[in-house]
Design a protein around this motif. Structure first.
Motif, short mmCIF file in Angstrom:
data_model
loop_
_atom_site.label_atom_id
_atom_site.label_comp_id
_atom_site.label_asym_id
_atom_site.label_seq_id
_atom_site.Cartn_x
_atom_site.Cartn_y
_atom_site.Cartn_z
N ARG A 15 35.91 33.47 25.55
CA ARG A 15 34.86 33.57 26.56
C ARG A 15 35.44 33.61 27.97
O ARG A 15 36.39 32.89 28.28
CB ARG A 15 33.90 32.39 26.41
CG ARG A 15 32.62 32.50 27.19
CD ARG A 15 31.61 31.49 26.66
NE ARG A 15 30.42 31.42 27.48
CZ ARG A 15 29.43 32.30 27.42
NH1 ARG A 15 29.53 33.31 26.59
NH2 ARG A 15 28.38 32.17 28.19
N HIS A 16 34.85 34.49 28.81
CA HIS A 16 35.24 34.66 30.21
C HIS A 16 36.68 35.14 30.36
O HIS A 16 37.37 34.75 31.31
CB HIS A 16 35.04 33.36 31.00
CG HIS A 16 33.64 32.83 30.94
ND1 HIS A 16 32.54 33.64 31.18
CD2 HIS A 16 33.14 31.59 30.67
CE1 HIS A 16 31.43 32.92 31.05
NE2 HIS A 16 31.77 31.68 30.73
N ALA A 17 37.13 35.97 29.42
CA ALA A 17 38.44 36.60 29.54
C ALA A 17 38.21 38.09 29.74
O ALA A 17 37.55 38.74 28.92
CB ALA A 17 39.28 36.35 28.28
N THR A 18 38.72 38.66 30.82
CA THR A 18 38.49 40.07 31.14
C THR A 18 39.63 40.63 31.95
O THR A 18 40.35 39.88 32.63
CB THR A 18 37.16 40.24 31.92
OG1 THR A 18 36.94 41.62 32.20
CG2 THR A 18 37.18 39.47 33.22
N SER A 19 39.79 41.94 31.87
CA SER A 19 40.81 42.62 32.67
C SER A 19 40.18 43.38 33.83
O SER A 19 40.87 44.11 34.54
CB SER A 19 41.58 43.61 31.79
OG SER A 19 40.71 44.61 31.28
N LYS A 20 38.87 43.20 34.04
CA LYS A 20 38.14 44.04 35.00
C LYS A 20 37.90 43.37 36.34
O LYS A 20 37.32 43.97 37.23
CB LYS A 20 36.80 44.46 34.38
CG LYS A 20 37.00 45.22 33.07
CD LYS A 20 35.73 45.35 32.28
CE LYS A 20 36.03 45.94 30.90
NZ LYS A 20 34.83 46.03 30.06
N LEU A 21 38.33 42.14 36.49
CA LEU A 21 38.23 41.45 37.77
C LEU A 21 39.62 41.04 38.23
O LEU A 21 40.43 40.56 37.44
CB LEU A 21 37.34 40.20 37.65
CG LEU A 21 35.82 40.42 37.56
CD1 LEU A 21 35.11 39.07 37.49
CD2 LEU A 21 35.31 41.21 38.74
N ASP A 22 39.87 41.23 39.51
CA ASP A 22 41.15 40.85 40.10
C ASP A 22 40.90 39.64 41.00
O ASP A 22 40.38 39.76 42.10
CB ASP A 22 41.73 42.01 40.90
CG ASP A 22 43.12 41.67 41.43
OD1 ASP A 22 43.68 40.65 40.99
OD2 ASP A 22 43.62 42.42 42.29
N GLY A 23 41.24 38.47 40.51
CA GLY A 23 40.99 37.26 41.27
C GLY A 23 39.53 36.86 41.20
O GLY A 23 38.90 36.92 40.16
N PRO A 28 33.21 37.86 22.65
CA PRO A 28 33.03 36.52 22.05
C PRO A 28 31.59 36.24 21.64
O PRO A 28 31.35 35.55 20.64
CB PRO A 28 33.50 35.56 23.15
CG PRO A 28 33.48 36.35 24.40
CD PRO A 28 33.75 37.75 24.02
N SER A 29 30.61 36.78 22.37
CA SER A 29 29.21 36.56 22.00
C SER A 29 28.88 37.27 20.69
O SER A 29 28.21 36.70 19.81
CB SER A 29 28.29 37.06 23.11
OG SER A 29 28.46 36.31 24.28
N ILE A 30 29.36 38.51 20.53
CA ILE A 30 29.11 39.22 19.28
C ILE A 30 29.84 38.55 18.13
O ILE A 30 29.31 38.38 17.03
CB ILE A 30 29.56 40.70 19.42
CG1 ILE A 30 28.72 41.40 20.49
CG2 ILE A 30 29.42 41.43 18.09
CD1 ILE A 30 29.19 42.80 20.81
N GLY A 31 31.10 38.13 18.37
CA GLY A 31 31.87 37.47 17.33
C GLY A 31 31.28 36.14 16.90
O GLY A 31 31.53 35.68 15.78
N ALA A 32 30.49 35.52 17.76
CA ALA A 32 29.91 34.22 17.42
C ALA A 32 28.74 34.35 16.46
O ALA A 32 28.39 33.37 15.78
CB ALA A 32 29.46 33.51 18.70
#
Length: 611
Positions: free
Chosen positions: A86-94, A111-115
């Motif tokens: 959860r809250h892991a992404t490559s689309k935000l810088d800082g 993570p929501s779909i996997g849950a």
């Protein structure tokens, strides 16, 4: 309500931290509402990965299988497990939440779909081996090697198996598949350079293609999604205001729909369903459509990312603008200007519907025997000559003035038909419909509806110049009305006065009409005020003077237009046609209905089997 009803114990419970599986399942309720939501999130991830080709396969409306395959840049082995956190992404810088230029950025989808489902993620980065990781109801497994040419494959099976109560709220497979198709089409409009396909593989095998679009320019992609009829009857939009641009296409008012199913709105390429934008869209078409009709549009709003907040809801379908008034003004003014430039143009689907209505039904006729045939003398004449129409006999306000002398018949033959867009009048049918001949066909005009629009546009121009002429009544017209209507008229008294309608209170439960707009001539005061009260009530709680003014002017125009049953002379009919050609929006009446139907010669010949 008791504590037992609220699932709360009498004794105090200790506060504890929810474990990741529980929190992900709760979050999934916002991000993954139905199979279409899961498809949207996975498709957006594929677009953010720079894919040029994306294929989607679903089974049983997405309940048992969703598979999204792309040729994007992939995910490295060391990041596979992190991608499912959860809250892991490559689309935000800082911590920059202002300049968001990607579809996703919250790190919640996978993570929501996997849950709530069984998810398998396979990916390969250029120059590396392919790896696969799986998660079942929130339980994460270790990555294992797999076979994959490149890109990423996300496979979701048994959606909501970990939350079976959610399955009860899903609709039929057909309805869920339709929702998935709608999501795919909307996103494909925002990425015309990406080839996207959707298959239904229920029952196994290759399945059937639901939607397929190859790489194309934006106009061609829009035509593939909305259809050729929309493209033919749409006006190109290109407007700019203070750094915000609006491009795309908007359909003519006569090409309206019974529901808001053909409204595609995008903000910086992101498809949105925002009440503020749809409200501005309805405001732009308020002069042309009744409240039960909806415009068809495909509009792209582009502005600096800092001017719009897309982090409003986890589904990211709502946005907030820094200056909402500026955006609303751009939509309303841009669409109205484009519609005005279309002039008297009406949609081609009106002619198609007319041709369909003219084709006779193939009804089985009973056999006629010789003894049942009428004698030669009893047979009716194949046709009869009707007298030429005469002018108006009443003293109301006609188009070119009231006439009491007989009107000359419309010439049967003319040497050459002038090249007017709406042709030259040749006849009047049923004292309302004008038949006009054009160089390459014919036009059938609804005189009442056309005149209503012309009077409305004239009154609007006069109201804008504050010069609506009024006619004082020698004897005031006393009208009894309910208390609610009297209150509405009192609130709108200044607006009514601006359009030449002066009223005053006359005791309890009545008003006195002192003057009326001169364009109306003799009117039924009670009917006029009743219609105006109905229009004001239908607007709800709005207090905008412009809205009230347009509504009142529309009602006044309806009362002052040419009435059905009045015969018109050739000069009057031609004058009506010429003013229609010179008046914007004359192709539809104030309620969005077409004012004329145009048939080309090829259409007429096809009716008689001559094509």
């Amino acid at each position: 309500m008791t504590n037992q009803d609220r699932n709360i114990d009498a004794e105090r419970r200790a506060i504890r931290q929810l474990d990741p599986t529980e929190s992900n399942r709760i979050a999934a309720g916002e991000v993954v509402e139905r199979p279409a939501s899961a498809v949207k999130e996975l498709l957006e991830n594929a677009l953010d990965a720079g894919a040029s080709r994306i294929s989607i396969a679903v089974a049983d409306g997405g309940k048992t299988l969703i598979r999204v395959t792309d040729d994007g840049h992939g995910i490295a082995r060391g990041e596979l497990a992190l991608a499912l956190c959860r809250h892991a992404t490559s689309k935000l810088d800082g911590d920059d939440l202002v300049n968001i230029r990607s579809f996703g950025f919250r790190g919640e989808a996978l993570p929501s779909i996997g849950a709530v489902a069984r998810l398998r993620l396979s990916s390969r980065v250029a120059g590396a081996e392919a790896w696969e990781i799986s998660v079942n109801g929130g339980a994460l497994a270790d990555p294992v090697p797999c076979t994959l040419r490149g890109g990423t494959v996300v496979e979701v099976r048994d959606l909501f198996h970990a939350t079976p109560a959610r399955l009860k709220f899903l609709r039929t497979d057909r309805a869920e598949l339709q929702a998935i198709s709608e999501v795919v089409k909307r996103l494909s409009l925002s990425a015309p350079a990406v080839a996207i396909s959707l298959r239904d593989v229920s029952g196994g095998g290759e399945g059937r293609v639901i939607y397929s679009a190859e790489r194309a320019d934006p106009a061609a992609r829009m035509e593939a999604v909305l259809g050729r009829d929309f493209r033919t009857n749409a006006i190109e939009i290109d407007a700019v205001r203070q750094g915000i641009t609006m491009t795309g296409f908007a359909a003519l008012p006569t090409y309206s729909r019974g529901a808001a199913v053909a409204q595609f709105l995008f903000v910086n390429g992101r498809p949105v369903r925002d009440k503020q934008l749809t409200g501005a869209l309805r405001g732009a078409y308020s002069d042309f459509l009744s409240r039960d009709r909806h415009p068809a549009v495909c509009l792209f709003l582009t502005c600096p990312p800092s001017e719009v907040d897309v982090n409003v809801h986890p589904a990211k379908t709502e946005v907030r603008f820094r200056e909402p008034g500026l955006v609303r003004g751009l939509i309303v003014s841009g669409l109205r200007q484009a519609l005005a430039e279309a002039g008297h143009r009406a949609s081609t689907t009106v002619a198609d519907a007319t041709l369909g209505a003219m084709r006779p039904e193939a009804a089985a006729q009973p056999r006629i025997y010789q003894m049942d045939r009428p004698s030669l003398g009893d047979r009716p004449a194949p046709y009869s000559v009707q007298p030429a129409p005469t002018g108006f006999a009443d003293d109301g306000s006609g188009w070119a003035g009231a006439r009491t002398e007989p009107a000359p018949a419309v010439p049967d033959q003319v040497e050459e038909t002038p090249a007017y867009p709406l042709g030259v009048a040749r006849a009047q049918l049923h004292e309302n419909y004008i038949v006009a001949q054009t160089p390459d066909g014919m036009v059938l005009v609804d005189a009442h509806a056309a005149h209503e629009r012309l009077v409305y546009e004239r009154l609007k121009a006069q109201a804008a110049a504050r010069s609506v002429p009024s006619q004082a009544l020698l004897i005031p017209d006393i009208v009894d009305l309910p208390a609610d209507d009297l209150a509405r008229l009192a609130d709108a008294r200044e607006t009514l006065s601006a359009v030449g309608l002066d009223i005053e209170a006359f005791g309890a439960g009545a008003v006195a009409i002192q003057s009326v707009p001169a364009a109306l001539g003799q009117v039924d005061g009670k009917a006029l005020l009743t219609d105006i009260c109905d229009e004001l009530a239908d607007q709800g709680t709005t207090t905008r003077i412009a809205d009230k003014l347009d509504a009142i002017l529309s009602r006044i125009a309806c009362h002052g237009s040419v009435r059905t049953g009045r015969r018109m002379q050739a000069e009057e009919m031609n004058a009506l046609l010429r003013e229609m050609e010179a008046t914007p929006h004359s192709g539809q009446c104030n309620h969005g209905r077409p004012t004329y139907v145009e048939l080309k010669m090829k259409d007429i010949e096809r009716l008689f089997g001559r094509s």
